[in-house]
Design a protein around this motif. Structure first.
Motif, mmCIF file in Angstrom:
data_model
loop_
_atom_site.group_PDB
_atom_site.id
_atom_site.type_symbol
_atom_site.label_atom_id
_atom_site.label_comp_id
_atom_site.label_asym_id
_atom_site.label_seq_id
_atom_site.Cartn_x
_atom_site.Cartn_y
_atom_site.Cartn_z
ATOM 1 N N ALA A 159 0.823 -1.203 0.000
ATOM 2 C CA ALA A 159 0.000 0.000 0.000
ATOM 3 C C ALA A 159 0.856 1.251 0.000
ATOM 4 C CB ALA A 159 -0.932 -0.009 1.207
ATOM 5 N N LEU A 160 2.126 1.121 0.388
ATOM 6 C CA LEU A 160 3.079 2.234 0.417
ATOM 7 C C LEU A 160 4.396 1.723 -0.160
ATOM 8 C CD1 LEU A 160 3.376 5.197 1.506
ATOM 9 C CD2 LEU A 160 4.295 4.187 3.608
ATOM 10 N N PRO A 161 4.980 2.407 -1.163
ATOM 11 C CA PRO A 161 6.158 1.879 -1.871
ATOM 12 C C PRO A 161 7.473 2.070 -1.117
ATOM 13 C CG PRO A 161 5.569 4.003 -2.789
ATOM 14 C CD PRO A 161 4.517 3.695 -1.754
ATOM 15 N N GLN A 188 5.518 -3.208 12.383
ATOM 16 C CA GLN A 188 5.056 -1.829 12.226
ATOM 17 C C GLN A 188 4.978 -1.429 10.756
ATOM 18 O OE1 GLN A 188 7.766 0.002 15.457
ATOM 19 N NE2 GLN A 188 6.018 1.386 15.345
ATOM 20 N N PHE A 189 5.974 -1.801 9.990
ATOM 21 C CA PHE A 189 5.940 -1.503 8.556
ATOM 22 C C PHE A 189 4.721 -2.155 7.917
ATOM 23 C CE2 PHE A 189 9.891 0.528 8.846
ATOM 24 C CZ PHE A 189 10.302 0.997 7.605
ATOM 25 N N SER A 190 4.488 -3.419 8.246
ATOM 26 C CA SER A 190 3.362 -4.133 7.667
ATOM 27 C C SER A 190 2.037 -3.467 8.037
ATOM 28 C CB SER A 190 3.366 -5.589 8.142
ATOM 29 O OG SER A 190 2.266 -6.296 7.629
ATOM 30 N N GLU A 191 1.900 -3.048 9.277
ATOM 31 C CA GLU A 191 0.671 -2.402 9.723
ATOM 32 C C GLU A 191 0.420 -1.087 8.990
ATOM 33 O OE1 GLU A 191 1.312 -2.049 13.886
ATOM 34 O OE2 GLU A 191 0.792 -4.143 14.322
ATOM 35 N N ASN A 192 1.485 -0.474 8.472
ATOM 36 C CA ASN A 192 1.360 0.781 7.742
ATOM 37 C C ASN A 192 1.390 0.591 6.225
ATOM 38 O OD1 ASN A 192 1.489 3.335 9.696
ATOM 39 N ND2 ASN A 192 2.758 1.721 10.581
ATOM 40 N N GLY A 193 1.261 -0.635 5.779
ATOM 41 C CA GLY A 193 1.158 -0.920 4.361
ATOM 42 C C GLY A 193 2.465 -1.038 3.624
ATOM 43 N N ALA A 194 3.589 -1.050 4.360
ATOM 44 C CA ALA A 194 4.906 -1.145 3.748
ATOM 45 C C ALA A 194 5.516 -2.519 4.066
ATOM 46 C CB ALA A 194 5.804 -0.015 4.250
ATOM 47 N N LEU A 195 6.805 -2.664 3.832
ATOM 48 C CA LEU A 195 7.507 -3.927 4.056
ATOM 49 C C LEU A 195 8.876 -3.622 4.640
ATOM 50 C CD1 LEU A 195 7.848 -7.074 3.458
ATOM 51 C CD2 LEU A 195 8.889 -6.352 1.289
ATOM 52 N N ALA A 196 9.291 -4.406 5.627
ATOM 53 C CA ALA A 196 10.652 -4.307 6.145
ATOM 54 C C ALA A 196 11.298 -5.685 6.074
ATOM 55 C CB ALA A 196 10.670 -3.780 7.578
ATOM 56 N N ASP A 236 9.621 7.832 15.937
ATOM 57 C CA ASP A 236 8.487 6.934 15.810
ATOM 58 C C ASP A 236 8.284 6.519 14.360
ATOM 59 O OD1 ASP A 236 5.883 5.909 17.266
ATOM 60 O OD2 ASP A 236 5.245 6.759 15.342
ATOM 61 N N LEU A 237 8.262 5.210 14.103
ATOM 62 C CA LEU A 237 8.178 4.723 12.724
ATOM 63 C C LEU A 237 6.842 5.063 12.077
ATOM 64 C CD1 LEU A 237 9.865 1.205 12.962
ATOM 65 C CD2 LEU A 237 10.868 3.358 12.192
ATOM 66 N N THR A 238 5.774 5.013 12.849
ATOM 67 C CA THR A 238 4.467 5.349 12.289
ATOM 68 C C THR A 238 4.426 6.807 11.857
ATOM 69 O OG1 THR A 238 3.344 3.639 13.576
ATOM 70 C CG2 THR A 238 1.994 5.444 12.747
ATOM 71 N N ASP A 239 5.002 7.703 12.673
ATOM 72 C CA ASP A 239 5.089 9.116 12.280
ATOM 73 C C ASP A 239 5.886 9.258 10.984
ATOM 74 O OD1 ASP A 239 3.605 9.944 14.419
ATOM 75 O OD2 ASP A 239 5.289 10.774 15.554
ATOM 76 N N ASN A 240 7.005 8.530 10.895
ATOM 77 C CA ASN A 240 7.835 8.584 9.696
ATOM 78 C C ASN A 240 7.050 8.150 8.458
ATOM 79 O OD1 ASN A 240 10.952 7.428 11.254
ATOM 80 N ND2 ASN A 240 9.972 9.418 11.274
ATOM 81 N N LEU A 241 6.330 6.986 8.570
ATOM 82 C CA LEU A 241 5.584 6.473 7.422
ATOM 83 C C LEU A 241 4.447 7.405 7.040
ATOM 84 C CD1 LEU A 241 5.794 2.757 8.494
ATOM 85 C CD2 LEU A 241 6.858 3.768 6.479
ATOM 86 N N PHE A 242 3.846 8.068 8.052
ATOM 87 C CA PHE A 242 2.799 9.049 7.781
ATOM 88 C C PHE A 242 3.372 10.232 7.003
ATOM 89 C CE2 PHE A 242 0.373 12.847 8.995
ATOM 90 C CZ PHE A 242 -0.912 12.458 8.638
ATOM 91 N N GLN A 243 4.568 10.683 7.410
ATOM 92 C CA GLN A 243 5.214 11.796 6.706
ATOM 93 C C GLN A 243 5.578 11.403 5.278
ATOM 94 O OE1 GLN A 243 8.755 13.329 8.538
ATOM 95 N NE2 GLN A 243 9.261 14.611 6.790
ATOM 96 N N ILE A 244 6.087 10.183 5.104
ATOM 97 C CA ILE A 244 6.446 9.712 3.767
ATOM 98 C C ILE A 244 5.213 9.650 2.871
ATOM 99 C CG2 ILE A 244 7.166 7.644 2.497
ATOM 100 C CD1 ILE A 244 9.233 7.206 4.772
ATOM 101 N N ALA A 245 4.114 9.116 3.402
ATOM 102 C CA ALA A 245 2.877 9.046 2.624
ATOM 103 C C ALA A 245 2.405 10.446 2.244
ATOM 104 C CB ALA A 245 1.796 8.312 3.412
ATOM 105 N N GLY A 246 2.502 11.392 3.182
ATOM 106 C CA GLY A 246 2.104 12.763 2.881
ATOM 107 C C GLY A 246 2.979 13.408 1.828
ATOM 108 N N GLY A 247 4.299 13.153 1.918
ATOM 109 C CA GLY A 247 5.207 13.690 0.912
ATOM 110 C C GLY A 247 4.943 13.118 -0.468
#
Length: 289
Positions: free
Chosen positions: A42-44, A59-67, A228-239
Motif C-alpha cells: 500500500a506504500l512503496p 510496524q511496517f506491515s501495519e502501515n502498508g509497507a515492508l521491512a 516513531d516509525l508510524t510518524d515517519n511512514l505518515f510523513q512519507i505518505a504525505g510527501g
C-alpha cells in the motif's frame, strides 16, 4: 537511454520534478505498488535489513509497507512469530549468498516468508545458480536482489527470472541515484522485472523522485527513519501525495511513466527546501544537512 554501466550522472539532490497542470488532488492519489505478481504494498517503501527487527517488520506491515528481516540466528523464529501473530502479514527476509542459500530460502518460505532479498557479494556464479533454482522451483516467491550497480551484473541477475533489482553502490562502483535508476529500470523492463532504489533516501521528496526515475519502491534506513516509525511512514505518505499531486500523477505507475526532471544547482537545492517558515513541530526525520 543506454544501459551501459553508469560512470557519471545525476543524483536526487541535482534534480527537481517538473510541475504539471492537473486536477489530481493529493488526497485522491493511489500509493500502492506491485513488487511482483503476488505481492503488493500500500506504500512503496521497504525497510532495509540493517534497521529491521521483528517489531519493525510488524510496524511496517501495519502501515502498508515492508521491512526486510536481516539474515541471522533469530530469523527463522522471527518469521514464524510474525506469521503466528497475523497470517496476512507480508514477510520479507534477507538471505546471504552462500552454498546453502537455496535451502535457507526454501525453509524461510515454508515458515511464511513471501519476499526474499538475496544479498549479493563477489561470488556471482554461486548467486546466479541459487537464483535460478529459487525463481524456477519455489513459486510463488518474490525475489529481490542487490546491491547492484554494474549493468553486466544486473543483466545476468535479471536473466535468472527474479522480480526486482535493488540498486545501490557496490565496491568500486557508485550509484547516481537518478541516472542509474533510469537506466536500470529500462533494462529491467526487458525482463519483465523492476527496480528498487536501495540507497540515498533522506527525505520524503527523494522517494517521489526515485519513483519518477522508474523505481517501483525505495529502500529506507535510519537516514530517514528516525523516532516513531508510524510518524515517519505518515510523513512519507504525505510527501508522496504532495509530490504526486504536484506532478499530476494519480498512481505510482503514472508517476513512473510520465514525470519529468529538471537539473538544478546546489543553490537551487537549498531554495527548494522549506525556508523562512516558523515550525510549530519539527518533522521527525527532516534536516537540511
Amino acid at each position: 537511454m543506454t544501459t551501459e554501466t553508469v560512470t557519471t550522472g545525476l543524483s536526487l539532490d541535482q534534480v527537481l520534478l517538473v510541475p504539471r497542470a492537473s486536477d489530481v488532488l493529493p488526497n485522491s492519489v493511489a500509493l500502492g505498488t506491485q513488487l511482483s505478481p503476488t505481492v503488493a504494498l500500500a506504500l512503496p517503501v521497504i525497510g532495509a535489513p540493517a534497521m529491521t527487527d521483528k517489531q519493525v517488520a510488524q510496524q511496517f506491515s501495519e502501515n502498508g509497507a515492508l521491512a526486510i528481516l536481516p539474515a541471522g540466528e533469530t530469523q527463522l523464529q522471527d518469521v514464524q512469530d510474525l506469521r503466528a501473530a497475523d497470517e496476512a502479514t507480508t514477510i520479507g527476509v534477507a538471505v546471504r549468498n552462500a552454498p546453502d542459500a537455496f535451502e535457507t530460502a526454501v525453509t524461510l518460505r515454508a515458515a511464511g516468508a513471501s519476499v526474499i532479498y538475496y544479498e549479493l557479494d563477489d561470488q556471482l556464479d554461486l548467486a546466479i545458480e541459487s537464483l535460478k533454482l529459487l525463481a524456477q522451483q519455489v513459486p510463488p516467491l518474490t525475489i529481490l536482489v542487490g546491491p547492484v550497480a554494474y549493468e553486466a551484473i544486473a543483466r545476468q541477475v535479471l536473466a535468472t527470472g527474479i522480480d526486482a533489482l535493488v540498486v545501490a553502490p557496490t565496491p568500486g562502483q557508485p550509484v547516481y541515484t537518478v541516472t542509474t535508476t533510469l537506466a536500470f529500470a529500462e533494462l529491467a523492463a526487458e525482463f519483465d522485472a523492476a527496480v528498487i532504489l536501495g540507497a540515498g533516501i533522506r527525505y520524503s521528496g527523494d522517494i517521489v523522485k526515485a519513483i519518477a526515475a522508474g523505481a517501483i519502491a525505495t529502500m529506507v534506513d535510519d537516514q530517514i527513519m528516525t523516532g516513531d516509525l508510524t510518524d515517519n511512514l505518515f510523513q512519507i505518505a504525505g510527501g508522496l501525495r504532495s509530490g504526486m499531486g504536484y506532478t499530476g500523477a494519480a498512481t505510482i505507475n503514472q508517476l513512473r511513466e510520465e514525470a519529468q526532471f529538471v537539473q538544478i544547482t546546489a543553490a537551487g537545492l537549498a531554495e527548494s527546501h522549506p525556508h523562512d517558515v516558523e515550525l510549530t513541530k519539527d518533522a521527525p526525520n527532516y534536516a537540511k544537512n
